[in-house]
Motif scaffolding. Structure first.
Motif, PDB file in Angstrom:
ATOM      1  N   ARG A 119      51.191  35.044  55.927  1.00 43.73           N
ATOM      2  CA  ARG A 119      52.476  34.215  55.805  1.00 43.73           C
ATOM      3  C   ARG A 119      52.268  33.536  54.377  1.00 43.73           C
TER       4      ARG A 119
ATOM      5  N   PHE B 207      53.096  36.459  51.688  1.00 46.97           N
ATOM      6  CA  PHE B 207      54.559  36.614  51.780  1.00 46.97           C
ATOM      7  C   PHE B 207      55.330  35.593  51.047  1.00 46.97           C
TER       8      PHE B 207
ATOM      9  N   GLN C  31      57.996  35.878  47.882  1.00 47.28           N
ATOM     10  CA  GLN C  31      59.380  35.935  48.366  1.00 47.28           C
ATOM     11  C   GLN C  31      59.889  34.556  47.531  1.00 47.28           C
TER      12      GLN C  31
ATOM     13  N   LYS D 260      58.074  43.977  48.688  1.00 48.81           N
ATOM     14  CA  LYS D 260      58.743  45.000  49.982  1.00 48.81           C
ATOM     15  C   LYS D 260      57.796  45.774  50.292  1.00 48.81           C
TER      16      LYS D 260
ATOM     17  N   GLU E 136      55.556  43.952  52.902  1.00 50.46           N
ATOM     18  CA  GLU E 136      56.472  43.781  54.138  1.00 50.46           C
ATOM     19  C   GLU E 136      56.560  44.852  54.978  1.00 50.46           C
ATOM     20  N   SER E 137      56.896  46.258  54.380  1.00 50.67           N
ATOM     21  CA  SER E 137      57.231  47.440  55.158  1.00 50.67           C
ATOM     22  C   SER E 137      55.751  47.947  55.887  1.00 50.67           C
TER      23      SER E 137
ATOM     24  N   GLU F 118      54.989  44.772  58.612  1.00 53.98           N
ATOM     25  CA  GLU F 118      55.752  44.447  59.889  1.00 53.98           C
ATOM     26  C   GLU F 118      56.189  45.581  60.461  1.00 53.98           C
TER      27      GLU F 118
ATOM     28  N   PRO G 221      61.510  41.502  57.795  1.00 55.12           N
ATOM     29  CA  PRO G 221      60.627  40.429  57.884  1.00 55.12           C
ATOM     30  C   PRO G 221      61.067  39.360  59.284  1.00 55.12           C
TER      31      PRO G 221
ATOM     32  N   TRP H 270      58.641  33.685  59.397  1.00 48.95           N
ATOM     33  CA  TRP H 270      57.903  33.604  58.250  1.00 48.95           C
ATOM     34  C   TRP H 270      59.059  33.429  57.000  1.00 48.95           C
ATOM     35  N   GLU H 271      60.075  33.657  57.138  1.00 44.57           N
ATOM     36  CA  GLU H 271      60.896  33.328  56.207  1.00 44.57           C
ATOM     37  C   GLU H 271      61.672  32.310  56.198  1.00 44.57           C
TER      38      GLU H 271
ATOM     39  N   SER I 192      54.517  41.653  63.760  1.00 39.91           N
ATOM     40  CA  SER I 192      53.755  42.001  62.472  1.00 39.91           C
ATOM     41  C   SER I 192      52.305  42.219  63.141  1.00 39.91           C
TER      42      SER I 192
END
Length: 633
Positions: free
Chosen positions: A503, A506, A510, A545, A548-549, A552, A557, A561-562, A586
């Protein structure tokens, strides 16, 4: 477990130290018992002794075993840090005055030698980010039923000294994580000293360490069960023909399974002894140096055993070879450098210079053999995952480049008294009593990629995504220490070391992207910082990115987490479906080795340089244990 239901009369208007009235407290306890959330103390329930309690029975594990005022030969020993000392939790009635914790100074820079031996206030610096960080992680602490029970009966170490305290800050949660004030730390970054009644102010979490000084030595011979003759490294001759000395390596206490965290058996004859060891420790009351922690010199110096060129061959090594034939590798280390393009070996090594920083991706495996740990009873061993930070330094005793590593441990409450936070190599791995390097196989992937670990110029100020990640990890580790106020953090599909460490990764990318997008003047300043800075920033966001791909499974996302919606204190039973779905969202990050492999593969595709450092139950030889690799699935 918990509070006993009162059996006598009390003044209902009297108040407890945390501000609740006795009447309010009584009602809460009765309701908890009726709801089955709290068990009344039952003397028939056996109490499990923690490993921490076992280990603290040995005198050499206690701070008072080492006098504060010490004199060492600086030609043979160097301090671990500029500021070192012991954290002391203030009493309840002192909190308002201290506004942080007490700090017993064990070592200080030359200008502040008069503070050694004194107890001073330690507080956070007056800085916007620091204030925000402290606000986010400061919580009222009231133990959940799980925390009450596992603390009293389960053999886990919880921060019970801050239970029912209001507004517990990250320094208090660190100092109060153990039953005793025995956490030894060093202060890093800028340390501000001011006031006639000295106050130290810091910007970063204190780093947990073992010992005060370190030396570079070779073990010559054992002189009984705890005494060893050593020879120090001679910088002039580049050999171990320096000063001879007799040091003490105290007998280690076994854990609850009868397994010893380290051993000195044949320490002077193992292959690693040829290139020597970093020994960490301090002098006892008799002036003898006590070796509390060990690190093999061959592992941490920038001299790889092998260099592999190309991203694909490099990843193939990590995936298929780094953990191969693990039982046969017992007692050995490996140091392999992965370089993106074909160059000369020395040219690849020279890409790592003093001051370079690397993201550390750490995993460890299990303890097998005759003294195997309970978790190793099944064919699948998940292991552990953590991020860390490695800096290339020029080590003054050898005048050679080496890695100085610290780990940001997102670690649940445990029997060993390992406290979530920032742990130096000497404490987390090398500590002979509390560390892991003697009993567990480990792997550190040191990743250097300019777009992530390098700096960006922002109007003359140097900023780094890696530093942003470190800040996020400090938040997560602080929250883990108190379970977001519940007193305990437990492993589950949605919350575990791998998930919550990632986390932070990311979040760092982000937040960088959002900050640039929402602040045009910042974007312009960054783009003005150099010809390639805009390109580097674009690559950084592409890296985010790509991660993430890969990590997850369902392509998008995770909302928690966001949105920063963490639920650290809960267990799977609280919200089983939501937590299970969140974990599956995830799933790769649930498995430490798979998570590690996936992350490094992505970084390699973007041209990262990676140093792979492996250990396999190193130190002396213990025939009762075998290393187990973490399952990759």
């Amino acid at each position: 477990m918990g509070h006993q239901v009162p059996g006598g009369m009390m003044d209902p208007e009297a108040f407890l130290p945390d501000g609740r009235s006795n009447l309010q407290h009584t009602i809460e306890v009765i309701l908890a018992v009726l709801e089955g959330r709290l068990l009344v103390t039952d003397q028939s329930i056996p109490r499990k002794l923690s490993n921490y309690a076992r280990y603290k029975m040995a005198e050499f594990t206690r701070p008072e075993f080492y006098p504060i005022h010490q004199t060492v030969d600086l030609n043979c020993y160097q301090p671990i840090g500029e500021w070192m000392g012991r954290l002391i939790l203030p009493k309840l009635e002192e909190r308002q005055q201290v506004r942080g914790v007490w700090f017993e100074v064990h070592y200080a820079p030359a200008a502040y030698q008069d503070l050694i031996g004194k107890v001073v206030k330690l507080r956070w610096a007056d800085d916007p980010w620091v204030k925000k960080f402290v606000t986010v992680v400061t919580k009222d602490v009231h133990f959940s039923a799980d925390a009450e029970y596992t603390s009293k009966y389960g053999g886990l170490v919880h921060p019970h000294r801050v239970n029912h305290w209001q507004r517990v800050g990250p320094l208090e949660s660190l100092a109060g994580s153990r039953p005793e004030d025995d956490l030894i730390v060093m202060l890093t970054g800028d340390v501000i000293v001011h006031g006639p009644d000295p106050i130290l102010q810091i910007y970063y979490q204190p780093v947990q360490i073992t010992g005060r000084y370190y030396g570079v030595v070779q073990f010559v011979e054992a002189l009984g069960s705890e005494q060893f003759r050593i020879r120090h490294f001679n910088q002039a001759s580049r050999q171990f023909d320096g000063l001879e000395e007799i040091v003490c390596l105290p007998q280690i206490v076994a854990d609850e399974n009868g397994c010893f965290p380290s051993t000195t058996h044949n320490l002077d004859t193992v292959a690693l002894n040829e290139q020597g060891w970093y020994i960490y420790g301090a002098q006892n009351s008799g002036g003898q140096f006590v070796v509390q922690s060990l690190a093999p010199r061959a592992l941490l110096t920038l001299q790889p055993q092998e260099v592999i060129f190309g991203a694909k061959p490099g990843y193939n090594y990590i995936r298929n070879q780094s953990w191969a034939d693990i039982v046969a590798q017992k007692g050995k280390i490996s140091s392999v450098l992965l370089h993106p393009q074909e160059t000369g070996i020395q040219a690849a090594i020279d890409q790592w210079q003093v001051g370079d920083l690397a993201l550390v991706v750490h995993t460890y495996g299990g303890i097998g053999g005759n003294k195997k740990e309970p978790a190793a009873a099944t064919p699948i061993f998940f292991g552990h995952f953590a991020y860390g930070l490695a800096e290339v330094i020029r080590e003054p005793l050898t005048n050679e480049l080496r890695f100085d590593t610290r780990y940001y441990q997102v670690y649940t409450h445990n029997t060993d008294g390992l406290v979530a936070g920032v742990l130096h190599w000497s404490r987390y791995l090398g500590d002979r009593q509390f560390g892991w390097v003697g009993v567990r196989p480990t792997c550190d992937l040191l990743i250097k990629l300019d777009i992530f670990t390098g700096n960006y110029d922002l109007n003359g100020q140097q900023v780094s995504p890696l530093d942003a990640m470190v800040r996020q990890l400090e938040v997560m580790t602080s929250r883990y220490r108190i379970g977001d106020g519940t007193g305990g953090t437990y492993v589950g599909p949605a919350n575990n070391c791998s998930q919550d460490s990632n986390r932070a990764l990311f979040a760092s990318i982000q937040l960088s992207r959002r900050y640039v997008q929402n602040n045009p003047e910042v974007a312009q300043a960054l783009f003005n910082g150099g010809e390639n800075q805009e390109q580097r920033l674009a690559q950084l966001f592409d890296l985010g990115k790509a991660l993430e791909s890969k990590l997850e499974a369902f392509g998008g996302p995770r909302s928690d987490w966001e949105d920063n919606e963490y639920n650290l204190g809960s267990t799977l039973e609280d919200q089983p479906l939501r937590n299970l779905l969140a974990g599956l969202g995830s799933w790769r990050t649930m498995f430490p080795r798979l998570s590690s492999d996936t992350i490094v593969k992505t970084f390699l595709k973007y041209g990262a340089r990676v140093w792979v450092l492996r250990t396999n139950q190193i130190g002396g030889i213990d025939p009762n244990i075998e290393p187990i690799a973490p399952t990759r699935l």
